[in-house]
Design a protein around this motif. Structure first.
Motif, short mmCIF file in Angstrom:
data_model
loop_
_atom_site.label_atom_id
_atom_site.label_comp_id
_atom_site.label_asym_id
_atom_site.label_seq_id
_atom_site.Cartn_x
_atom_site.Cartn_y
_atom_site.Cartn_z
N THR A 197 -12.31 -25.58 3.40
CA THR A 197 -11.53 -26.35 2.43
C THR A 197 -12.44 -27.19 1.56
N ASP A 256 -12.66 -26.82 -2.50
CA ASP A 256 -12.39 -27.96 -3.38
C ASP A 256 -13.60 -28.28 -4.25
N GLN A 303 -13.81 -25.65 -7.04
CA GLN A 303 -12.80 -25.88 -8.07
C GLN A 303 -13.15 -27.06 -8.95
N THR A 304 -13.66 -28.12 -8.34
CA THR A 304 -14.04 -29.31 -9.11
C THR A 304 -15.19 -29.02 -10.06
#
Length: 65
Positions: free
Chosen positions: A24, A28, A31-32
């Motif tokens: 996870t 994340d 994506q950031t």
């Protein structure tokens, strides 16, 4: 002896929780970074921001050598 066992149990559970959350965390982070790169590209500031990030990475890397 009991404190050592308790400490190792807490350490083991902590490591397990971190390992379970790595996927996870990686998703994340990806994506950031992708979103920030897209915004910088649209604003025309990709090269200056990438240069600044590279500068800080080099500073931190060289401080550990």
């Amino acid at each position: 002896m009991m404190m050592t066992l308790l400490t190792f149990a807490i350490l083991g559970v902590s490591v397990l929780l971190v390992i379970c959350g790595l996927r996870t965390l990686a998703q994340d982070t990806y994506q950031t970074i992708a979103l920030a790169t897209e915004r910088a590209r649209k604003a025309g500031a990709l090269i200056p921001r990438a240069s600044f990030a590279t500068l800080w990475l080099m500073i931190f890397a060289l401080s550990y050598m």
